[in-house]
Design a protein around this motif. Structure first.
Motif, PDB file in Angstrom:
ATOM      1  N   LYS A 141       0.464  -1.115  -0.099  1.00  0.00           N
ATOM      2  CA  LYS A 141      -0.124  -0.032   0.468  1.00  0.00           C
ATOM      3  C   LYS A 141       1.027   1.048  -0.224  1.00  0.00           C
ATOM      4  O   LYS A 141       2.044   1.106   0.703  1.00  0.00           O
ATOM      5  CB  LYS A 141      -0.816  -0.049   1.269  1.00  0.00           C
ATOM      6  N   ARG A 224      -7.329 -12.995   5.461  1.00  0.00           N
ATOM      7  CA  ARG A 224      -7.690 -11.813   5.031  1.00  0.00           C
ATOM      8  C   ARG A 224      -6.512 -10.952   4.834  1.00  0.00           C
ATOM      9  O   ARG A 224      -5.925 -11.188   5.524  1.00  0.00           O
ATOM     10  CB  ARG A 224      -8.709 -11.309   6.240  1.00  0.00           C
ATOM     11  N   LYS A 226      -6.603  -7.883   5.514  1.00  0.00           N
ATOM     12  CA  LYS A 226      -6.105  -6.640   6.620  1.00  0.00           C
ATOM     13  C   LYS A 226      -5.385  -7.674   7.374  1.00  0.00           C
ATOM     14  O   LYS A 226      -4.486  -7.165   8.648  1.00  0.00           O
ATOM     15  CB  LYS A 226      -7.198  -6.734   7.334  1.00  0.00           C
ATOM     16  N   ASP A 227      -4.779  -8.874   7.752  1.00  0.00           N
ATOM     17  CA  ASP A 227      -3.951  -9.877   8.531  1.00  0.00           C
ATOM     18  C   ASP A 227      -2.311  -9.583   7.904  1.00  0.00           C
ATOM     19  O   ASP A 227      -1.778 -10.749   8.434  1.00  0.00           O
ATOM     20  CB  ASP A 227      -4.407 -11.001   8.664  1.00  0.00           C
ATOM     21  N   LYS A 273      -7.696  -8.067  -3.262  1.00  0.00           N
ATOM     22  CA  LYS A 273      -7.861  -6.951  -2.523  1.00  0.00           C
ATOM     23  C   LYS A 273      -9.614  -7.501  -3.019  1.00  0.00           C
ATOM     24  O   LYS A 273     -10.310  -7.230  -2.030  1.00  0.00           O
ATOM     25  CB  LYS A 273      -7.973  -5.867  -3.182  1.00  0.00           C
ATOM     26  N   ASP A 276     -10.676 -10.524  -1.251  1.00  0.00           N
ATOM     27  CA  ASP A 276     -10.782 -10.494   0.202  1.00  0.00           C
ATOM     28  C   ASP A 276     -12.211 -10.209   0.550  1.00  0.00           C
ATOM     29  O   ASP A 276     -12.856 -10.308   0.915  1.00  0.00           O
ATOM     30  CB  ASP A 276      -9.722  -9.588  -0.182  1.00  0.00           C
ATOM     31  N   GLU A 277     -12.894  -9.361  -0.378  1.00  0.00           N
ATOM     32  CA  GLU A 277     -13.941  -8.356   0.021  1.00  0.00           C
ATOM     33  C   GLU A 277     -15.241  -9.565   0.016  1.00  0.00           C
ATOM     34  O   GLU A 277     -16.123  -9.520   0.864  1.00  0.00           O
ATOM     35  CB  GLU A 277     -14.445  -7.527  -1.407  1.00  0.00           C
ATOM     36  N   THR A 490     -17.054  -4.295   2.424  1.00  0.00           N
ATOM     37  CA  THR A 490     -16.958  -3.200   2.774  1.00  0.00           C
ATOM     38  C   THR A 490     -15.926  -2.135   1.649  1.00  0.00           C
ATOM     39  O   THR A 490     -16.347  -2.426   0.917  1.00  0.00           O
ATOM     40  CB  THR A 490     -14.723  -3.951   2.533  1.00  0.00           C
TER      41      THR A 490
END
Length: 541
Positions: A141, A224, A226-227, A273, A276-277, A490
């Protein structure tokens, strides 16, 4: 050719068949027919569960840089659970040594063995194992900074991050490993084993009967974005949370199908990503709420299609802008395009991005109709021409301009002040990101004010007959459905709040619909009245 009503009925019929077919498929996944001979105690043709013998088991987790192993060389034992109880849930965090090859953008694999207690996995003929990569490749990111001071969000940026190109994928650490064992003593029919479970089954012959060993499953849906953690060259150890829970046969089959669906999305070009959603929909909700989500999503798709169809049909036949706020159309086009660019900049899920893009294209086309714009090409140069308004349309424009004059006193200072505040206090990836965020924050926070000119025009004309009520009805249904999606998918917080803001606007439109009944003798937006339609219909009969 099919009439509009016939086409709509056809679409609704296809939708109903699709929903019924999906329900039937889901039932076939959740329900598995047991072996009929098992009820009589016969063994012929049946596949029996090895866990029914209640063996003493052990769970071992190893890591290695190789995708396959045959011996215990070059592997590390990270977790060993003796006297493993398949009925007991647990979660443990261990530190995993990261090899140099993995730190240099390599891959590390986890080998999970379920074997008899006291016997090494490669010496146990009845062991089962599964393999899962503990690393994945993703583009890091971009770092967010204060555009005026250049101050980083993390204060200290590692030298490696400065040299890495932002578009180059690097290894990320999957910090979670979720394991399941199917615990039901289910007897399968050997002649009709479900294909989804069959690839996870290992058979052994014990006497005259065939048994299947414990079905060990790694839940990839729990991995995920985020992890994930970026693996740096200086990192020698990373934490890994290993969790275990039992699973039923029905849920196991459903989870296998969902994992295959997510994998198919990635094969079709969906990014990690985006996938992932979709994972979040399945992992963060229970099965009953998931079933509700499916029906909500299906109806949302149907109403989206019908709203787009009726909206396009309405504007395609529209002959005048009497009673329609041109500035509201222009603002809706601007806000829709800005929202689409914002969602694109935020790398939002395609589930949200694609409908927003389609809506932006339709709004651009509506602006062309509202301004009576025609485009003529002179060689490679386009020439724009605008049509003239009649007296009634000019009267509408006066009301529209009057409403915008009052709104501008409030709206412009708020938007400029919000943009200046965010520039001083919020960190962004680039000036473009700040510009788009400033526009979209103005759209989300104060954008509903630009819907007020149409309400003001309705009030002045004491009529709502000029509005596309069919499209409004479908959009109203979708607005309330969006309220549900706001808690499931999300999306940026400002976009989530905007879903609830639209509810208020639609309620005001409905109030005006009740307040100003439609005069059936009034000429509508197509240049005809309801009473004339009845006369034409009676004449034909």
């Amino acid at each position: 050719m099919l009439s509009r009503s016939s086409f709509t009925s056809l679409v609704v019929g296809v939708f109903a068949v699709y929903v019924a077919h999906t329900c039937w498929v889901m039932y076939g996944i959740v329900y598995t027919r047991p072996c009929p001979a098992a009820a009589d105690g016969a063994a012929g043709g049946c596949v029996w569960p090895y866990l029914a013998r209640r063996p003493k088991l052990q769970l071992s987790v190893y890591t290695t840089t190789r995708s396959s192993i045959g011996t215990e060389s070059n592997i590390d034992l990270v977790l060993n659970v003796e006297d493993f109880d398949i009925e007991s849930k647990f979660e443990r965090t261990v530190n995993v040594s990261v090899p140099k090859k993995t730190r240099n953008n390599g891959t590390l694999y986890a080998f999970v063995f379920l074997h008899h207690a006291g016997i090494l996995p490669w010496h146990d003929g009845k062991q089962v194992h599964v393999v899962s990569p503990l690393t994945t490749y993703m583009v890091p990111k971009p770092e967010e900074i204060n555009l005026l001071t250049g101050e980083s969000a993390t204060q200290q940026i590692e030298a490696e991050k400065q040299t890495n190109a932002l578009d180059e994928p690097v290894s990320h650490w999957r910090s979670r490993l979720t394991l399941n064992v199917m615990v039901e003593d289910f007897v399968f029919d050997g002649s009709s084993l479900p294909a989804d479970v069959h690839r996870y089954m290992k058979m052994v012959q014990l006497g005259k009967t065939v048994h299947y060993l414990p079905i060990l499953f790694i839940d990839q849906l729990s991995n995920r974005v985020k992890d994930l953690m970026v693996i740096n060259r200086s990192t020698t150890e990373l934490p890994l949370t290993v969790s275990y829970d039992k699973i039923s046969l029905g849920k196991l089959r459903f989870w296998i199908h969902m994992q295959d669906a997510v994998y198919s999305l990635q094969q079709f070009g969906f990014s990690e990503k985006d996938a992932d959603e979709v994972k979040g929909i399945f992992v963060d909700t229970n099965l009953y709420f998931l079933a509700l989500t499916f029906f909500v999503a299906a109806f949302h798709l149907l109403f989206d299609f019908l709203a787009f169809k009726n909206d396009i049909s309405f504007w395609k036949k529209k002959r005048s802008m009497i009673g329609m706020s041109t500035k509201a159309v222009l603002w809706r086009c601007f806000s829709t395009v800005v929202i689409f660019l914002f969602l694109l900049d935020e790398q939002t899920s395609l589930l949200v991005l694609i409908p927003a893009g389609v809506g932006a294209v339709i709004e651009l086309w509506k602006v062309k109709k509202a301004l009576k714009m025609t485009v003529r090409w002179q060689g490679f140069r386009p020439k724009f021409q605008f049509g003239a308004y009649n007296d009634s349309e000019k009267k509408t424009e006066e009301y529209d301009a009057q409403a915008m004059k009052y709104l501008s006193y409030l709206l412009y200072p708020l938007c400029i002040g919000g943009a200046a505040y965010s520039l001083l206090n919020v960190k962004y990836k680039s000036w473009y990101s700040w510009l788009i965020n400033s526009f979209v924050n103005g759209v989300y926070a104060f954008g509903f004010l630009f819907m007020l000119p149409q309400l003001f025009v309705n009030y002045k004309m004491k009529s709502v007959a000029h509005l596309p009520w069919k499209a409004f009805t479908y959009k109203a249904f979708n607005t309330f459905i969006d309220d549900i999606f706001a808690f499931i998918i999300t999306m940026p917080t400002s976009h989530r709040l905007a879903c609830f803001r639209d509810d208020v606007v639609f309620l005001v439109y409905l109030y005006q619909r009740w307040l100003y009944p439609v005069d059936k003798s009034r000429v509508n937006e197509y240049g005809e009245s309801y009473e004339e339609k009845l006369k034409k219909k009676a004449h034909r009969e």
